[in-house]
Design a protein around this motif. Structure first.
Motif, mmCIF file in Angstrom:
data_model
loop_
_atom_site.group_PDB
_atom_site.id
_atom_site.type_symbol
_atom_site.label_atom_id
_atom_site.label_comp_id
_atom_site.label_asym_id
_atom_site.label_seq_id
_atom_site.Cartn_x
_atom_site.Cartn_y
_atom_site.Cartn_z
ATOM 1 N N GLN A 158 48.703 38.434 43.199
ATOM 2 C CA GLN A 158 49.655 39.398 43.733
ATOM 3 C C GLN A 158 50.490 40.069 42.656
ATOM 4 O OE1 GLN A 158 49.554 40.689 46.968
ATOM 5 N NE2 GLN A 158 47.705 39.596 46.401
ATOM 6 N N ASN A 159 49.959 41.142 42.149
ATOM 7 C CA ASN A 159 50.710 42.048 41.284
ATOM 8 C C ASN A 159 50.446 43.455 41.794
ATOM 9 O OD1 ASN A 159 48.168 42.997 40.046
ATOM 10 N ND2 ASN A 159 48.150 40.970 39.089
ATOM 11 N N PRO A 160 51.273 44.408 41.432
ATOM 12 C CA PRO A 160 51.086 45.767 41.957
ATOM 13 C C PRO A 160 49.666 46.285 41.732
ATOM 14 C CG PRO A 160 53.188 45.602 40.822
ATOM 15 C CD PRO A 160 52.462 44.312 40.574
ATOM 16 N N GLY A 161 49.053 46.745 42.808
ATOM 17 C CA GLY A 161 47.714 47.308 42.705
ATOM 18 C C GLY A 161 46.622 46.286 42.525
ATOM 19 N N SER A 162 46.863 45.029 42.926
ATOM 20 C CA SER A 162 45.847 43.984 42.764
ATOM 21 C C SER A 162 44.560 44.379 43.471
ATOM 22 C CB SER A 162 46.355 42.656 43.338
ATOM 23 O OG SER A 162 45.326 41.693 43.345
ATOM 24 N N PRO A 163 43.404 44.204 42.807
ATOM 25 C CA PRO A 163 42.138 44.610 43.411
ATOM 26 C C PRO A 163 41.496 43.530 44.282
ATOM 27 C CG PRO A 163 41.749 43.902 41.179
ATOM 28 C CD PRO A 163 43.233 43.767 41.411
ATOM 29 N N LEU A 164 42.201 42.391 44.513
ATOM 30 C CA LEU A 164 41.585 41.258 45.204
ATOM 31 C C LEU A 164 42.639 40.483 45.977
ATOM 32 C CD1 LEU A 164 39.147 39.335 45.662
ATOM 33 C CD2 LEU A 164 39.742 38.227 43.494
ATOM 34 N N THR A 165 42.293 40.076 47.207
ATOM 35 C CA THR A 165 43.167 39.219 48.002
ATOM 36 C C THR A 165 42.387 37.991 48.452
ATOM 37 O OG1 THR A 165 42.627 40.289 50.112
ATOM 38 C CG2 THR A 165 44.468 41.206 48.856
ATOM 39 N N GLY A 214 36.879 45.680 43.252
ATOM 40 C CA GLY A 214 38.012 46.096 44.075
ATOM 41 C C GLY A 214 38.883 47.164 43.445
ATOM 42 N N LYS A 215 38.508 47.633 42.273
ATOM 43 C CA LYS A 215 39.339 48.624 41.580
ATOM 44 C C LYS A 215 39.112 50.043 42.064
ATOM 45 C CE LYS A 215 39.861 45.916 37.347
ATOM 46 N NZ LYS A 215 39.519 45.787 35.901
ATOM 47 N N CYS A 216 38.006 50.255 42.749
ATOM 48 C CA CYS A 216 37.687 51.592 43.233
ATOM 49 C C CYS A 216 37.652 51.573 44.758
ATOM 50 C CB CYS A 216 36.342 52.074 42.683
ATOM 51 S SG CYS A 216 36.276 52.148 40.889
ATOM 52 N N GLY A 217 38.625 52.175 45.385
ATOM 53 C CA GLY A 217 38.636 52.204 46.842
ATOM 54 C C GLY A 217 39.251 50.943 47.418
ATOM 55 N N ARG A 218 38.561 50.329 48.382
ATOM 56 C CA ARG A 218 39.087 49.158 49.074
ATOM 57 C C ARG A 218 39.082 47.922 48.178
ATOM 58 N NH1 ARG A 218 35.422 49.808 54.429
ATOM 59 N NH2 ARG A 218 34.087 50.859 52.907
ATOM 60 N N VAL A 219 40.130 47.094 48.308
ATOM 61 C CA VAL A 219 40.220 45.881 47.501
ATOM 62 C C VAL A 219 39.169 44.874 47.954
ATOM 63 C CG1 VAL A 219 42.684 46.201 47.105
ATOM 64 C CG2 VAL A 219 41.932 44.765 48.993
ATOM 65 N N LEU A 234 44.358 44.888 56.938
ATOM 66 C CA LEU A 234 44.679 43.843 55.964
ATOM 67 C C LEU A 234 44.424 44.290 54.540
ATOM 68 C CD1 LEU A 234 43.216 40.717 57.798
ATOM 69 C CD2 LEU A 234 45.440 41.813 58.044
ATOM 70 N N GLU A 235 44.392 45.566 54.338
ATOM 71 C CA GLU A 235 44.108 46.096 53.004
ATOM 72 C C GLU A 235 45.248 45.778 52.042
ATOM 73 O OE1 GLU A 235 41.547 48.057 50.290
ATOM 74 O OE2 GLU A 235 41.250 47.240 52.291
ATOM 75 N N GLY A 236 44.902 45.337 50.845
ATOM 76 C CA GLY A 236 45.881 45.137 49.776
ATOM 77 C C GLY A 236 46.907 44.065 50.086
#
Length: 303
Positions: free
Chosen positions: A203-210, A146-151, A262-264
């Motif tokens: 949930q932290n800024p820029g989290s790569p996963l939800t 999830g670090k590149c592009g969509r989470v 629902l991104e991010g």
């Protein structure tokens, strides 16, 4: 004796009444429509229980969008065996694939009293603990993907039954007074608590996963085969007439897994009938979430 009988019958009555309310709401509500989703070329998903029912429809739609989908019936995974979950994750990681979507969909409902290979009550062990372990072991690759592009996203397929569930931390295996109905509802509430706590942990800024939870509604699948059919007609023509089809049941799951809306930070929560819904207060209790989380880690022998 009467007290024990009441403890066993009350969860069944509450579950059937809840099911009737859900069914009436479905029949009176608008059909759930899936909006057009973007292409998923190059992305990878795992869908447990993807060989039939709702899972199959989720897999079919994802594949049409170009996603590489691991159907767990075809890459062996037995959620009733912790050893099998560990082996599945090892085999998956050996393939050096990314993982963008994990749909925890497989489950059992009102099965006869029994234990998993590791001694856990079957609803709790399969619906909840097996998926907890699977998600935990895949967290690193989900985050990296999830670090590149969509989470990346974890979608936990739960049920309205969580609304009448109760978490008994001292008796998660329902050993004191067994009721299949109570055990099923507890497992579904546990899924929501896990999903909510995982989302908060991420949930932290820029989290790569939800992480989110989804209720597909009452759907015409084999899940209902253990219900008392004179009440709910869970098999045959009446179910096909009144329940949602597997494709309709898959719409909210697909929305939670794929929708760009629902991104991010917009992800997470509890979804039913295609929209975010408010659920029962215990689901949002941070202490109960944490207590169940810690207990689950202990039961699974995780750090």
């Amino acid at each position: 004796m009467l007290a024990v009988l009441r403890l066993c019958l009350l969860p069944a009555v509450r579950l059937y009444l809840l099911g009737l309310r859900v069914l009436l709401s479905q029949l009176c509500g608008r059909p759930v429509r899936l909006s057009v989703m973007p292409r998923q070329d190059g992305r990878v998903a795992i869908v447990t229980g993807g060989g039939k029912g709702i899972g199959y429809e989720v897999v079919r739609h994802m594949a049409r969008l170009g996603m590489h989908v691991i159907i767990v019936e075809f890459m062996k995974l037995d959620l009733a065996s912790l050893q099998s979950v560990h082996q599945f994750v090892t085999n998956f990681k050996d393939r050096n694939l990314q993982l963008n979507i994990l749909v925890n969909n497989a489950g059992v409902m009102l099965v006869p009293e029994g234990c998993t290979e590791d001694g856990f009550e079957r609803h709790f062990g399969i619906n909840y603990l097996g998926h907890f372990l699977l998600t935990w072991l895949l967290l690193d690759i989900l985050k990296d993907s999830g670090k590149c592009g969509r989470v990346s996203r974890v979608v936990n397929v739960s049920s309205a039954a969580h609304r009448i569930g109760e978490i008994q931390l001292s008796d998660l295996n329902s050993r004191q007074h067994y009721s299949a109905h109570a055990a099923y509802c507890q497992s579904k509430l546990a899924q929501l608590l896990f999903s909510s706590h995982l989302h908060q942990e991420l949930q932290n800024p820029g989290s790569p996963l939800t992480s989110c939870a989804v209720d597909p509604g009452m759907v015409d699948t084999a899940l209902y085969r253990h219900l008392w059919t004179p009440i709910f007609w869970a098999q045959g023509a009446v179910a096909r007439l009144l329940f949602r089809t597997p494709a309709e049941g898959a719409t909210t799951v697909l929305h939670a897994a794929l929708s760009p809306d629902l991104e991010g930070e917009c992800g997470g929560g509890y979804w039913a009938s295609g929209q975010r819904q408010i659920t029962i207060p215990p689901t949002l209790d941070p202490q109960l979430q944490l207590d169940l989380w810690k207990t689950s880690l202990q039961l699974l022998g995780l750090q």
